[in-house]
Design a protein around this motif. Sequence first.
Motif, PDB file in Angstrom:
ATOM      1  N   GLN A 147       0.606  -7.205  -6.266  1.00 15.10           N
ATOM      2  CA  GLN A 147       0.544  -5.869  -5.820  1.00 15.10           C
ATOM      3  C   GLN A 147       1.859  -5.344  -5.477  1.00 15.10           C
ATOM      4  N   ILE A 150       3.820  -4.475  -8.364  1.00 16.39           N
ATOM      5  CA  ILE A 150       3.189  -3.135  -8.858  1.00 16.39           C
ATOM      6  C   ILE A 150       3.907  -2.036  -8.167  1.00 16.39           C
ATOM      7  N   LYS A 151       3.842  -2.107  -7.097  1.00 12.75           N
ATOM      8  CA  LYS A 151       4.387  -1.031  -6.121  1.00 12.75           C
ATOM      9  C   LYS A 151       5.891  -0.605  -6.301  1.00 12.75           C
ATOM     10  N   SER A 153       7.055  -0.057  -9.142  1.00 12.26           N
ATOM     11  CA  SER A 153       6.914   0.766 -10.563  1.00 12.26           C
ATOM     12  C   SER A 153       7.473   2.276 -10.143  1.00 12.26           C
TER      13      SER A 153
END
Length: 154
Positions: A147, A150-151, A153
């Motif tokens: 997570q 992904i942040k 991105s």
Amino acid sequence: MLAAKRVYLFGVGHSGESAKDYEKTWLRIGLVAHAETDPHLQVQIATLLGEGDVVIGLSLSGHTRDTYDSLELAKDNGAKIITISNDLNSPISQLGDARLQTAVGEFINIGSVSGQVSQLYLCDVLARGYEQKTDVDTDKLKEHALQAVIKKSI
């Protein structure tokens, strides 16, 4: 390894690259280990180690002088040593409190991908064993880390 205060991975050349990959494997399951591939820094680290510390020494040939010197100093200072080498009778393997053997030798296939994969396989076996023996929820750690990545991105 379960009770280790600090975990270091020592290797040079392709074995050093394996150590760096292995460092990331440990991080993903919640253990902060440090891979050091510079022989001068390895020796400096080894002088600071003692009981409760673990060093994993990677050397396909088992005869790499720089790795040997660092492991010998760490052992003399009380650290536990795990070796990963193709030759269980090599000088590096002889320093090991636990000695693991790869399936591919260095002398015939210097710097080979198959040798590196063989080292990484053993590293993965150690990591999976660590996961099974601890109460750490590694799936939750991996999900939390994913997570966070992904942040990043855009």
